[in-house]
Each structure stands twice: as structure tokens, then as C-alpha cells.
Design an enzyme around this catalytic site. Sequence first.
Site, mmCIF file in Angstrom:
data_model
loop_
_atom_site.group_PDB
_atom_site.id
_atom_site.type_symbol
_atom_site.label_atom_id
_atom_site.label_comp_id
_atom_site.label_asym_id
_atom_site.label_seq_id
_atom_site.Cartn_x
_atom_site.Cartn_y
_atom_site.Cartn_z
ATOM 1 N N SER A 152 0.825 -1.215 0.000
ATOM 2 C CA SER A 152 0.000 0.000 0.000
ATOM 3 C C SER A 152 0.852 1.254 0.000
ATOM 4 C CB SER A 152 -0.872 0.046 1.268
ATOM 5 O OG SER A 152 -1.755 -1.032 1.311
ATOM 6 N N GLU A 198 -3.482 -0.572 -9.648
ATOM 7 C CA GLU A 198 -2.437 0.406 -10.003
ATOM 8 C C GLU A 198 -1.191 -0.388 -10.374
ATOM 9 O OE1 GLU A 198 -2.387 2.534 -6.255
ATOM 10 O OE2 GLU A 198 -3.520 4.211 -7.089
ATOM 11 N N ASN A 255 -4.058 5.910 -2.585
ATOM 12 C CA ASN A 255 -3.668 6.057 -1.167
ATOM 13 C C ASN A 255 -3.107 7.429 -0.868
ATOM 14 O OD1 ASN A 255 -4.542 3.501 -0.867
ATOM 15 N ND2 ASN A 255 -2.544 2.575 -0.471
ATOM 16 N N HIS A 299 -0.875 -2.915 -7.342
ATOM 17 C CA HIS A 299 -1.618 -2.508 -6.143
ATOM 18 C C HIS A 299 -3.106 -2.723 -6.368
ATOM 19 C CE1 HIS A 299 -3.103 0.714 -3.171
ATOM 20 N NE2 HIS A 299 -2.812 -0.414 -2.511
HETATM 21 C C1 LIG Z 1 -4.702 8.537 11.222
HETATM 22 C C2 LIG Z 1 -4.821 7.284 10.385
HETATM 23 C C3 LIG Z 1 -5.160 7.656 8.970
HETATM 24 C C4 LIG Z 1 -4.762 6.610 7.948
HETATM 25 C C5 LIG Z 1 -3.487 6.956 7.271
HETATM 26 C C6 LIG Z 1 -3.093 5.923 6.246
HETATM 27 C C7 LIG Z 1 -4.196 5.639 5.211
HETATM 28 C C8 LIG Z 1 -3.653 4.858 4.030
HETATM 29 C C9 LIG Z 1 -4.652 4.639 2.936
HETATM 30 C C10 LIG Z 1 -5.788 3.693 3.288
HETATM 31 C C11 LIG Z 1 -5.427 2.244 3.301
HETATM 32 C C12 LIG Z 1 -5.021 1.740 1.946
HETATM 33 C C13 LIG Z 1 -5.359 0.315 1.773
HETATM 34 C C14 LIG Z 1 -5.081 -0.167 0.351
HETATM 35 O O1 LIG Z 1 -3.749 -0.003 -0.011
HETATM 36 C C15 LIG Z 1 -5.949 0.482 -0.698
HETATM 37 C C16 LIG Z 1 -7.368 0.036 -0.574
HETATM 38 O O2 LIG Z 1 -7.766 -1.067 -0.773
HETATM 39 S S1 LIG Z 1 -8.420 1.288 -0.016
HETATM 40 C C17 LIG Z 1 -9.974 0.466 0.099
HETATM 41 C C18 LIG Z 1 -10.697 0.459 -1.238
HETATM 42 N N1 LIG Z 1 -12.007 -0.154 -1.071
HETATM 43 C C19 LIG Z 1 -13.090 0.546 -0.716
HETATM 44 O O3 LIG Z 1 -13.090 1.750 -0.608
HETATM 45 C C20 LIG Z 1 -14.331 -0.287 -0.444
HETATM 46 C C21 LIG Z 1 -15.551 0.598 -0.350
HETATM 47 N N2 LIG Z 1 -16.712 -0.253 -0.072
HETATM 48 C C22 LIG Z 1 -17.415 -0.836 -1.078
HETATM 49 O O4 LIG Z 1 -17.117 -0.743 -2.250
HETATM 50 C C23 LIG Z 1 -18.607 -1.665 -0.650
HETATM 51 O O5 LIG Z 1 -18.965 -1.279 0.648
HETATM 52 C C24 LIG Z 1 -18.344 -3.187 -0.671
HETATM 53 C C25 LIG Z 1 -17.111 -3.518 0.156
HETATM 54 C C26 LIG Z 1 -18.174 -3.655 -2.105
HETATM 55 C C27 LIG Z 1 -19.530 -3.908 -0.040
HETATM 56 O O6 LIG Z 1 -20.694 -3.600 -0.803
HETATM 57 P P1 LIG Z 1 -21.989 -3.017 -0.108
HETATM 58 O O7 LIG Z 1 -23.021 -2.840 -1.140
HETATM 59 O O8 LIG Z 1 -21.562 -1.855 0.688
HETATM 60 O O9 LIG Z 1 -22.500 -4.081 0.904
HETATM 61 P P2 LIG Z 1 -22.565 -5.645 0.913
HETATM 62 O O10 LIG Z 1 -21.525 -6.112 1.873
HETATM 63 O O11 LIG Z 1 -23.988 -6.003 1.136
HETATM 64 O O12 LIG Z 1 -22.156 -6.253 -0.534
HETATM 65 C C28 LIG Z 1 -23.066 -6.135 -1.629
HETATM 66 C C29 LIG Z 1 -22.748 -7.266 -2.584
HETATM 67 O O13 LIG Z 1 -21.423 -7.104 -3.092
HETATM 68 C C30 LIG Z 1 -20.824 -8.404 -3.212
HETATM 69 N N3 LIG Z 1 -19.681 -8.494 -2.321
HETATM 70 C C31 LIG Z 1 -19.345 -7.648 -1.336
HETATM 71 N N4 LIG Z 1 -18.181 -8.022 -0.775
HETATM 72 C C32 LIG Z 1 -17.780 -9.136 -1.427
HETATM 73 C C33 LIG Z 1 -16.637 -9.995 -1.333
HETATM 74 N N5 LIG Z 1 -15.650 -9.766 -0.461
HETATM 75 N N6 LIG Z 1 -16.556 -11.060 -2.173
HETATM 76 C C34 LIG Z 1 -17.539 -11.282 -3.062
HETATM 77 N N7 LIG Z 1 -18.627 -10.523 -3.232
HETATM 78 C C35 LIG Z 1 -18.738 -9.459 -2.402
HETATM 79 C C36 LIG Z 1 -21.864 -9.411 -2.819
HETATM 80 O O14 LIG Z 1 -22.546 -9.817 -3.971
HETATM 81 C C37 LIG Z 1 -22.757 -8.597 -1.909
HETATM 82 O O15 LIG Z 1 -24.075 -9.116 -1.898
HETATM 83 P P3 LIG Z 1 -24.456 -10.167 -0.756
HETATM 84 O O16 LIG Z 1 -23.507 -11.319 -0.900
HETATM 85 O O17 LIG Z 1 -24.251 -9.456 0.571
HETATM 86 O O18 LIG Z 1 -25.866 -10.530 -1.032
HETATM 87 N N1 LIG Z 2 -5.882 -4.478 3.549
HETATM 88 C C1 LIG Z 2 -6.062 -3.714 2.502
HETATM 89 O O1 LIG Z 2 -7.120 -3.052 2.320
HETATM 90 C C2 LIG Z 2 -4.956 -3.624 1.473
HETATM 91 C C3 LIG Z 2 -5.265 -3.163 0.189
HETATM 92 C C4 LIG Z 2 -4.240 -3.095 -0.772
HETATM 93 C C5 LIG Z 2 -2.951 -3.480 -0.459
HETATM 94 N N2 LIG Z 2 -2.697 -3.950 0.801
HETATM 95 C C6 LIG Z 2 -1.329 -4.420 1.066
HETATM 96 O O2 LIG Z 2 -1.303 -5.837 0.861
HETATM 97 C C7 LIG Z 2 -0.399 -6.456 1.783
HETATM 98 C C8 LIG Z 2 -1.162 -7.451 2.625
HETATM 99 O O3 LIG Z 2 -2.175 -6.771 3.319
HETATM 100 P P1 LIG Z 2 -3.414 -7.583 3.950
HETATM 101 O O4 LIG Z 2 -4.426 -6.589 4.344
HETATM 102 O O5 LIG Z 2 -3.782 -8.686 3.043
HETATM 103 O O6 LIG Z 2 -2.721 -8.181 5.270
HETATM 104 P P2 LIG Z 2 -3.184 -9.444 6.128
HETATM 105 O O7 LIG Z 2 -2.624 -9.216 7.481
HETATM 106 O O8 LIG Z 2 -4.630 -9.688 5.949
HETATM 107 O O9 LIG Z 2 -2.412 -10.658 5.405
HETATM 108 C C9 LIG Z 2 -1.020 -10.735 5.395
HETATM 109 C C10 LIG Z 2 -0.698 -12.216 5.296
HETATM 110 O O10 LIG Z 2 0.696 -12.359 5.051
HETATM 111 C C11 LIG Z 2 1.137 -13.481 5.774
HETATM 112 N N3 LIG Z 2 2.586 -13.383 5.911
HETATM 113 C C12 LIG Z 2 3.271 -12.491 6.647
HETATM 114 N N4 LIG Z 2 4.596 -12.719 6.497
HETATM 115 C C13 LIG Z 2 4.721 -13.760 5.635
HETATM 116 C C14 LIG Z 2 5.826 -14.459 5.072
HETATM 117 N N5 LIG Z 2 7.077 -14.122 5.372
HETATM 118 N N6 LIG Z 2 5.587 -15.468 4.206
HETATM 119 C C15 LIG Z 2 4.306 -15.805 3.894
HETATM 120 N N7 LIG Z 2 3.218 -15.184 4.389
HETATM 121 C C16 LIG Z 2 3.442 -14.176 5.258
HETATM 122 C C17 LIG Z 2 0.379 -13.425 7.091
HETATM 123 O O11 LIG Z 2 0.366 -14.689 7.715
HETATM 124 C C18 LIG Z 2 -0.992 -12.973 6.603
HETATM 125 O O12 LIG Z 2 -1.835 -14.070 6.327
HETATM 126 C C19 LIG Z 2 0.231 -5.311 2.575
HETATM 127 O O13 LIG Z 2 1.426 -4.946 1.929
HETATM 128 C C20 LIG Z 2 -0.820 -4.200 2.452
HETATM 129 O O14 LIG Z 2 -0.238 -2.910 2.567
HETATM 130 C C21 LIG Z 2 -3.657 -4.040 1.777
#
Ligand SMILES: CCCCCCCCCCCCC[C@H](O)CC(=O)SCCNC(=O)CCNC(=O)[C@H](O)C(C)(C)COP(=O)(O)OP(=O)(O)OC[C@H]1O[C@@H](n2cnc3c(N)ncnc32)[C@H](O)[C@@H]1OP(=O)(O)O
Ligand SMILES: NC(=O)c1ccc[n+]([C@@H]2O[C@H](COP(=O)([O-])OP(=O)(O)OC[C@H]3O[C@@H](n4cnc5c(N)ncnc54)[C@H](O)[C@@H]3O)[C@@H](O)[C@H]2O)c1
Length: 310
Positions: free
Chosen positions: A144, A177, A215, A165
Site C-alpha cells: 500500500s 495500479e 492512497n 496494487h
Molecule cells: C490517522 C490514520 C489515517 C490513515 C493513514 C493511512 C491511510 C492509508 C490509505 C488507506 C489504506 C489503503 C489500503 C489499500 O492499499 C488500498 C485500498 O484497498 S483502499 C480500500 C478500497 N475499497 C473501498 O473503498 C471499499 C468501499 N466499499 C465498497 O465498495 C462496498 O462497501 C463493498 C465492500 C463492495 C460492499 O458492498 P456493499 O453494497 O456496501 O454491501 P454488501 O456487503 O452487502 O455487498 C453487496 C454485494 O457485493 C458483493 N460483495 C461484497 N463483498 C464481497 C466480497 N468480499 N466477495 C464477493 N462478493 C462481495 C456481494 O454480492 C454482496 O451481496 P451479498 O452477498 O451481501 O448478497
Molecule cells: N488491507 C487492505 O485493504 C490492502 C489493500 C491493498 C494493499 N494492501 C497491502 O497488501 C499487503 C497485505 O495486506 P493484507 O491486508 O492482506 O494483510 P493481512 O494481514 O490480511 O495478510 C497478510 C498475510 O501475510 C502473511 N505473511 C506475513 N509474512 C509472511 C511471510 N514471510 N511469508 C508468507 N506469508 C506471510 C500473514 O500470515 C498474513 O496471512 C500489505 O502490503 C498491504 O499494505 C492491503
Amino acid sequence: MSFSSKIFVRGLATSAKQWSPIKTVTIIGSGLMGSGIAQVAASTGHKVTVVDQTQDIVDKASASIKKSLSRVVKKKFPDDPKAQQTYIADTMGHLTLQTDAVSAVKSADLVVEAIVENLDVKRKLFATLDEAAPQHTVFASNTSSIPIKDIAVATKRGDRFGGLHFFNPVPMMKLVEVIRIPETSEETYNALEAFGKAVGKKTVQCKDEKGFIVNRLLVPYMVESIRLAERGDASTRDIDVAMKLGAGYPMGPFELLDYVGLDTIKFILDGWHESDPTNPLFQPCESLNKLVKENKFGMKTGEGFYSYDK
Ligand SMILES: CCCCCCCCCCCCC[C@H](O)CC(=O)SCCNC(=O)CCNC(=O)[C@H](O)C(C)(C)COP(=O)(O)OP(=O)(O)OC[C@H]1O[C@@H](n2cnc3c(N)ncnc32)[C@H](O)[C@@H]1OP(=O)(O)O
Ligand SMILES: NC(=O)c1ccc[n+]([C@@H]2O[C@H](COP(=O)([O-])OP(=O)(O)OC[C@H]3O[C@@H](n4cnc5c(N)ncnc54)[C@H](O)[C@@H]3O)[C@@H](O)[C@H]2O)c1
């Protein structure tokens, strides 16, 4: 694209200029992201091996993938249980889950790392895999927040290294990405981009800069969300409702933080604070640190900013 790079050679690449479409993928880490990436790769016909640290963890990942697939097929094949079961069986048939990373990369075209957001652990893993994987194998991290170049230095294959990503939950989010470092070859970048499209995602390209695109823009939003709550200006619940109803987000910031995992969030924020200590955006968050100290990582542990039925 040069003539030579248009030549697809089955099996091993015969020269640095030629590459084959990615067919065999190894994913290291079967957590939230690794299991999702494995699922979309297997459901699009790729041969996928997923690796984690213990058999118990990979067993849980298998169950999680099946649960997600059961949700996907209900929408994909409504009122057709046979097609639903066939899709699940075919996808699971493309998946192998194991605990040995070295053997898992022996025939990989691509290795995607999705392990803990810790640079040293990622480097140690890639250094080991660099010795074990074939010369043609491309490496990618799903990190991330860590610069890809800082991970790639642990290997001797900077030309075959990039970032993929994906977004959480991988089966639902349409974006990936694709990140290149200066050493990433054109053939490697093209192979990574083609893989992103082959698993059904829209790809975007960005430089290997902090937070890539999404992010980098999420950080100010999520940081200010926590500061707003810590100042007592509004409750976490009202902030979430406000952003869903006022900005049309599918999740509010605190729901998203719990969904991503507060442990991962803390890894990200601590890493950016270490690399840019005076940036007000990356200052430690008291409420986040308290929850993580109490092992309250959000949905994955049943409690974070909110409580969840496990
Ligand atoms: C001070 C601290 C500050 C922090 C600083 C650092 C911050 C850093 C940046 C943040 C972290 C980065 C992490 C990563 O690198 C980047 C990311 O991934 S960011 C996250 C991006 N994702 C989102 O934003 C998700 C937003 N949410 C949604 O899109 C929806 O809510 C959802 C997850 C799709 C769920 O859908 P909803 O309609 O809301 O609700 P449901 O749960 O009912 O789902 C509806 C329907 O969708 C299908 N479905 C949902 N989930 C799944 C799944 N996992 N697998 C399969 N299908 C799924 C399913 O058909 C659901 O219907 P149902 O089965 O419930 O009947
Ligand atoms: N959580 C998110 O929304 C998200 C979205 C995009 C990218 N990411 C990135 O993806 C990576 C994984 O995140 P996550 O949320 O899936 O974490 P998670 O904690 O759900 O899963 C991490 C997994 O890695 C395994 N692991 C740790 N060290 C290992 C090793 N040496 N060998 C094999 N397996 C090992 C752990 O057992 C665990 O199951 C991180 O780099 C995170 O920044 C996370």
C-alpha cells in the site's frame, strides 16, 4: 512495441526482449488481499499457488475464498445452482494453497507478494525467492505504501520487478495500479499491465511515489477524519454517515479503516512518518495506536473503531 516483443514464446523467455503472457501465478500471503488476488486470478483461468506461514492460515484462506465465491456466483448465475457450483469448482481447481514459498515459485511466471506491510520482511522474502525463481519470473508487490524500488533492491531482477496494487475487496474493486521502477523493462511493465487486465481490472499507471494514486489521496481524507473525531467535532458514526450520504462514498472513513485493517493502517502511517517526520499528515494518531495496542484491528479481529460479529 518492437517486433521482438511481439513474439510470444511459450515457456521460458528466450531473451530479455521476449516475454510470454502470465499463466502461472504464485501469491505469497493469503490474508485479506492475497486471498482476493488468488481468487480473481484463479477465476480467470490462471494456475495459482497461494502461500502462507501455516496450514491453519491457508485453510482459513481457502474457506474465505469459497465464501467470497459463493457471493459472487449468486450475482453471476442467479437461479442457476449448477452453473454456480461449476464456477466455484473450476476456480478452486486452479488453486493450490501451501506453506512452502520456495517450491511455490519454481514454475511461476509471476510472483505477487501480499504479506505484512513491513519492508524488512518483504525484502527478506524477495531475496529468498530471487534465488529460487526462474530467470523469466516477474516479481510484484501489492504494498500500500512502501516504494517498490525499496523492496526491489533485495533482488537482482530490478528489470523484472514492479508493483501491482489491488484494492480491497479484490473481487469487487475494479482498479489495479501498475507501478514501475526505473529498472522495470518495457516487457515487464506490459506483462504486469496485461495481467491486471486479464484478471478483469482497469489498470492505471503511476510513478513509484508514496501512496501511488489512491492512497496518496486517501491519506489526507482519512487522517483528517480521525483528527476531526479526536477533536470531538463529530462522532465516528456521524462522520461515516456524512461521507456516505453527503459525498456518495460506499463506506465512511472509519468503516473503511476497520475494513482495511488497523494493523495495516498503522504500518502505513508509521512508515510514512518515519520517512517524512515533519509532515503534519503523517503524525501518529492516538486513537489508532490505542486500538492497535489492544489488538483491535477492525473487522479482521471483530473490533476496531466499531464492533463486528465475527
Ligand atoms: C490517522 C490514520 C489515517 C490513515 C493513514 C493511512 C491511510 C492509508 C490509505 C488507506 C489504506 C489503503 C489500503 C489499500 O492499499 C488500498 C485500498 O484497498 S483502499 C480500500 C478500497 N475499497 C473501498 O473503498 C471499499 C468501499 N466499499 C465498497 O465498495 C462496498 O462497501 C463493498 C465492500 C463492495 C460492499 O458492498 P456493499 O453494497 O456496501 O454491501 P454488501 O456487503 O452487502 O455487498 C453487496 C454485494 O457485493 C458483493 N460483495 C461484497 N463483498 C464481497 C466480497 N468480499 N466477495 C464477493 N462478493 C462481495 C456481494 O454480492 C454482496 O451481496 P451479498 O452477498 O451481501 O448478497
Ligand atoms: N488491507 C487492505 O485493504 C490492502 C489493500 C491493498 C494493499 N494492501 C497491502 O497488501 C499487503 C497485505 O495486506 P493484507 O491486508 O492482506 O494483510 P493481512 O494481514 O490480511 O495478510 C497478510 C498475510 O501475510 C502473511 N505473511 C506475513 N509474512 C509472511 C511471510 N514471510 N511469508 C508468507 N506469508 C506471510 C500473514 O500470515 C498474513 O496471512 C500489505 O502490503 C498491504 O499494505 C492491503
